[in-house]
Design a protein around this motif. Structure first.
Motif, PDB file in Angstrom:
ATOM      1  N   GLU A  77       6.591  -0.359 -20.794  1.00 28.93           N
ATOM      2  CA  GLU A  77       6.575  -0.629 -19.349  1.00 28.93           C
ATOM      3  C   GLU A  77       7.086   0.557 -18.545  1.00 28.93           C
ATOM      4  OE1 GLU A  77       8.355  -3.835 -16.056  1.00 28.93           O
ATOM      5  OE2 GLU A  77       8.839  -4.086 -18.193  1.00 28.93           O
ATOM      6  N   PHE A  78       8.065   1.278 -19.071  1.00 26.99           N
ATOM      7  CA  PHE A  78       8.682   2.383 -18.337  1.00 26.99           C
ATOM      8  C   PHE A  78       8.681   3.647 -19.193  1.00 26.99           C
ATOM      9  CE2 PHE A  78      10.879  -1.517 -16.996  1.00 26.99           C
ATOM     10  CZ  PHE A  78      10.710  -1.474 -15.621  1.00 26.99           C
ATOM     11  N   THR A  79       8.444   4.778 -18.536  1.00 30.67           N
ATOM     12  CA  THR A  79       8.630   6.081 -19.161  1.00 30.67           C
ATOM     13  C   THR A  79       9.659   6.839 -18.337  1.00 30.67           C
ATOM     14  OG1 THR A  79       6.367   6.158 -20.007  1.00 30.67           O
ATOM     15  CG2 THR A  79       7.546   8.251 -19.844  1.00 30.67           C
ATOM     16  N   ILE A  80      10.777   7.174 -18.947  1.00 27.31           N
ATOM     17  CA  ILE A  80      11.843   7.881 -18.234  1.00 27.31           C
ATOM     18  C   ILE A  80      11.521   9.370 -18.217  1.00 27.31           C
ATOM     19  CG2 ILE A  80      14.293   8.433 -18.207  1.00 27.31           C
ATOM     20  CD1 ILE A  80      14.746   5.778 -19.735  1.00 27.31           C
ATOM     21  N   THR A  81      11.416   9.928 -17.017  1.00 25.58           N
ATOM     22  CA  THR A  81      11.120  11.347 -16.869  1.00 25.58           C
ATOM     23  C   THR A  81      12.341  12.197 -17.172  1.00 25.58           C
ATOM     24  OG1 THR A  81       9.496  10.795 -15.166  1.00 25.58           O
ATOM     25  CG2 THR A  81      10.224  13.097 -15.285  1.00 25.58           C
ATOM     26  N   ALA A  82      13.476  11.799 -16.620  1.00 21.17           N
ATOM     27  CA  ALA A  82      14.745  12.497 -16.873  1.00 21.17           C
ATOM     28  C   ALA A  82      15.879  11.551 -16.537  1.00 21.17           C
ATOM     29  CB  ALA A  82      14.851  13.769 -16.039  1.00 21.17           C
ATOM     30  N   ALA A  83      17.008  11.747 -17.209  1.00 19.76           N
ATOM     31  CA  ALA A  83      18.192  10.921 -16.969  1.00 19.76           C
ATOM     32  C   ALA A  83      19.385  11.820 -16.681  1.00 19.76           C
ATOM     33  CB  ALA A  83      18.476  10.037 -18.176  1.00 19.76           C
ATOM     34  N   MET A  84      20.219  11.384 -15.729  1.00 16.81           N
ATOM     35  CA  MET A  84      21.386  12.175 -15.317  1.00 16.81           C
ATOM     36  C   MET A  84      22.617  11.273 -15.240  1.00 16.81           C
ATOM     37  SD  MET A  84      19.146  14.021 -12.364  1.00 16.81           S
ATOM     38  CE  MET A  84      18.126  12.538 -12.299  1.00 16.81           C
ATOM     39  N   PRO A  85      23.097  10.771 -16.389  1.00 16.39           N
ATOM     40  CA  PRO A  85      24.315   9.944 -16.378  1.00 16.39           C
ATOM     41  C   PRO A  85      25.552  10.842 -16.364  1.00 16.39           C
ATOM     42  CG  PRO A  85      23.164   9.804 -18.516  1.00 16.39           C
ATOM     43  CD  PRO A  85      22.519  10.877 -17.720  1.00 16.39           C
ATOM     44  N   GLY A  86      26.302  10.816 -15.271  1.00 16.35           N
ATOM     45  CA  GLY A  86      27.423  11.735 -15.136  1.00 16.35           C
ATOM     46  C   GLY A  86      28.765  11.028 -15.020  1.00 16.35           C
ATOM     47  N   GLY A  87      29.770  11.587 -15.642  1.00 10.12           N
ATOM     48  CA  GLY A  87      31.147  11.168 -15.439  1.00 10.12           C
ATOM     49  C   GLY A  87      31.478   9.762 -15.887  1.00 10.12           C
ATOM     50  N   GLY A 113       0.790  -1.224   0.000  1.00 13.87           N
ATOM     51  CA  GLY A 113       0.000   0.000   0.000  1.00 13.87           C
ATOM     52  C   GLY A 113       0.821   1.272   0.000  1.00 13.87           C
ATOM     53  N   ILE A 114       2.011   1.238  -0.594  1.00 17.04           N
ATOM     54  CA  ILE A 114       2.871   2.418  -0.676  1.00 17.04           C
ATOM     55  C   ILE A 114       2.645   3.086  -2.029  1.00 17.04           C
ATOM     56  CG2 ILE A 114       5.244   3.265  -0.672  1.00 17.04           C
ATOM     57  CD1 ILE A 114       5.971   0.795   1.026  1.00 17.04           C
ATOM     58  N   ALA A 115       2.172   4.317  -1.995  1.00 18.17           N
ATOM     59  CA  ALA A 115       1.869   5.034  -3.236  1.00 18.17           C
ATOM     60  C   ALA A 115       3.146   5.592  -3.860  1.00 18.17           C
ATOM     61  CB  ALA A 115       0.885   6.159  -2.959  1.00 18.17           C
ATOM     62  N   TYR A 116       3.176   5.604  -5.180  1.00 21.71           N
ATOM     63  CA  TYR A 116       4.261   6.242  -5.920  1.00 21.71           C
ATOM     64  C   TYR A 116       3.675   6.757  -7.214  1.00 21.71           C
ATOM     65  CZ  TYR A 116       4.330   1.800  -8.490  1.00 21.71           C
ATOM     66  OH  TYR A 116       3.972   0.693  -9.227  1.00 21.71           O
ATOM     67  N   ASN A 117       4.324   7.741  -7.823  1.00 22.00           N
ATOM     68  CA  ASN A 117       3.771   8.265  -9.070  1.00 22.00           C
ATOM     69  C   ASN A 117       4.491   7.660 -10.272  1.00 22.00           C
ATOM     70  OD1 ASN A 117       6.102   9.852  -9.759  1.00 22.00           O
ATOM     71  ND2 ASN A 117       5.367  11.557  -8.511  1.00 22.00           N
ATOM     72  N   SER A 118       4.148   8.097 -11.443  1.00 24.37           N
ATOM     73  CA  SER A 118       4.648   7.467 -12.668  1.00 24.37           C
ATOM     74  C   SER A 118       6.005   7.989 -13.109  1.00 24.37           C
ATOM     75  CB  SER A 118       3.638   7.682 -13.807  1.00 24.37           C
ATOM     76  OG  SER A 118       3.453   9.076 -14.053  1.00 24.37           O
ATOM     77  N   GLN A 119       6.566   8.946 -12.381  1.00 24.89           N
ATOM     78  CA  GLN A 119       7.845   9.515 -12.788  1.00 24.89           C
ATOM     79  C   GLN A 119       9.002   8.585 -12.405  1.00 24.89           C
ATOM     80  OE1 GLN A 119       7.440  13.417 -10.804  1.00 24.89           O
ATOM     81  NE2 GLN A 119       7.524  14.304 -12.848  1.00 24.89           N
ATOM     82  N   LEU A 120       9.934   8.432 -13.336  1.00 22.35           N
ATOM     83  CA  LEU A 120      11.116   7.606 -13.106  1.00 22.35           C
ATOM     84  C   LEU A 120      12.346   8.397 -13.538  1.00 22.35           C
ATOM     85  CD1 LEU A 120      12.529   4.920 -12.392  1.00 22.35           C
ATOM     86  CD2 LEU A 120      12.103   4.183 -14.761  1.00 22.35           C
ATOM     87  N   PHE A 121      13.242   8.648 -12.585  1.00 22.83           N
ATOM     88  CA  PHE A 121      14.493   9.343 -12.850  1.00 22.83           C
ATOM     89  C   PHE A 121      15.640   8.327 -12.795  1.00 22.83           C
ATOM     90  CE2 PHE A 121      11.523  12.420 -11.244  1.00 22.83           C
ATOM     91  CZ  PHE A 121      11.763  13.572 -11.978  1.00 22.83           C
ATOM     92  N   ILE A 122      16.560   8.434 -13.740  1.00 23.36           N
ATOM     93  CA  ILE A 122      17.702   7.517 -13.827  1.00 23.36           C
ATOM     94  C   ILE A 122      18.968   8.341 -13.634  1.00 23.36           C
ATOM     95  CG2 ILE A 122      18.885   5.781 -15.220  1.00 23.36           C
ATOM     96  CD1 ILE A 122      16.034   5.004 -14.684  1.00 23.36           C
ATOM     97  N   SER A 123      19.765   8.004 -12.607  1.00 24.26           N
ATOM     98  CA  SER A 123      20.968   8.791 -12.346  1.00 24.26           C
ATOM     99  C   SER A 123      22.139   7.876 -12.005  1.00 24.26           C
ATOM    100  CB  SER A 123      20.723   9.784 -11.194  1.00 24.26           C
ATOM    101  OG  SER A 123      20.604   9.104  -9.957  1.00 24.26           O
ATOM    102  N   GLY A 124      23.328   8.446 -12.002  1.00 23.19           N
ATOM    103  CA  GLY A 124      24.522   7.699 -11.638  1.00 23.19           C
ATOM    104  C   GLY A 124      25.756   8.480 -12.002  1.00 23.19           C
ATOM    105  N   TYR A 125      26.881   8.093 -11.405  1.00 14.22           N
ATOM    106  CA  TYR A 125      28.126   8.822 -11.666  1.00 14.22           C
ATOM    107  C   TYR A 125      29.284   7.839 -11.759  1.00 14.22           C
ATOM    108  CZ  TYR A 125      31.482  12.618 -11.666  1.00 14.22           C
ATOM    109  OH  TYR A 125      32.460  13.497 -12.040  1.00 14.22           O
ATOM    110  N   SER A 126      30.257   8.164 -12.619  1.00 19.16           N
ATOM    111  CA  SER A 126      31.419   7.323 -12.878  1.00 19.16           C
ATOM    112  C   SER A 126      30.927   6.013 -13.518  1.00 19.16           C
ATOM    113  CB  SER A 126      32.224   7.096 -11.597  1.00 19.16           C
ATOM    114  OG  SER A 126      33.474   6.498 -11.878  1.00 19.16           O
ATOM    115  N   GLN A 127      31.235   4.849 -12.940  1.00 17.54           N
ATOM    116  CA  GLN A 127      30.635   3.634 -13.505  1.00 17.54           C
ATOM    117  C   GLN A 127      29.119   3.770 -13.549  1.00 17.54           C
ATOM    118  OE1 GLN A 127      31.192  -0.070 -11.365  1.00 17.54           O
ATOM    119  NE2 GLN A 127      30.085  -1.252 -12.906  1.00 17.54           N
TER     120      GLN A 127
END
Length: 232
Positions: free
Chosen positions: A196-206, A163-177
């Motif tokens: 199945e998934f809609t990516i809201t924003a991605a932040m692949p860094g370094g 019963g834990i609510a969450y919304n449809s936004q999915l953010f993908i992040s990470g740094y170095s590897q």
């Protein structure tokens, strides 16, 4: 499949509460660990932190393996929160994996949650003390992506069952590897799971996004990319 059992992608093996922290407690601990002022982090929400074991796939993309990761939930968020994955950087020891919670990558995951996201940090396959034994899949795009995607699936299932609510936004992040793993995750989702998934924003860094290309050019050159001669 040549007789190899297909993995039940994202099935939960265990979802174990590790700790709960107030935003104030987390600020004090993070400041002590980093030496940076608590105001820099802007933690707003109390959190609960879980160590997760779940089914994903091994190098062949078919055989099942158990991977682990850390998931942190914000308390008292005013609406259903989004999810944000964090791909960790180089980790050489199992104790450095995010699922240990009280190391650098664990603090980052908890900090993301304290800012209002359901935070998910995969260890990647064969990394972490409770993962299936084997060699760490360093900079292996397919398994980095699978471990991340299947942790999202496991977390969604846990939320739905509790019963834990969450919304449809999915953010993908990470740094170095994690920059490499987050880019690989985005590519895998776009190519294989766009329904199945809609990516809201991605932040692949370094990240080193073309490791084989960089290595091949360097080895074929009379000098290293840094200008230093090869040590042949």
């Amino acid at each position: 499949c040549s007789g190899i059992l297909q993995a039940a992608r994202g099935d939960i093996v265990s979802f174990t509460l590790v700790e709960t922290k107030t935003a104030a407690q987390l600020s004090v601990e993070t400041t002590a660990a980093t030496g940076l002022p608590a105001t820099l982090f802007g933690f707003q929400y109390d959190i609960s932190v879980y160590k997760v074991a779940y089914e994903t796939v091994d190098y062949d993309g078919i055989a099942p393996t158990i991977s682990t990761g850390l998931v942190a939930f914000p308390y008292n968020y005013p609406c259903p929160p989004p999810m944000c994955t964090y791909g960790h950087g180089l980790a050489l020891k199992h104790t450095e994996a995010p699922s240990n919670a009280n190391n650098t990558y664990g603090f980052i995951c908890k900090g993301i949650a304290a800012n209002g996201y359901i935070a998910l940090a995969p260890d990647y396959i064969h990394m972490g003390p409770d993962a299936s034994p084997g060699f760490q899949a360093f900079m292996h795009a397919a398994t980095e992506a699978a471990a991340t995607i299947d942790l999202v699936r496991a977390t969604r299932t846990y939320c739905q069952n509790n019963g834990i609510a969450y919304n449809s936004q999915l953010f993908i992040s990470g740094y170095s590897q994690g920059g490499h793993s987050s880019m690989a995750t985005c590519k895998n989702i776009q190519e294989n799971y766009p329904d199945e998934f809609t990516i809201t924003a991605a932040m692949p860094g370094g990240g080193t996004f073309d490791l084989s290309g960089i290595a091949a050019d360097s080895l074929a050159s009379p000098t290293r990319t840094t200008g230093e001669p090869h040590a042949f």
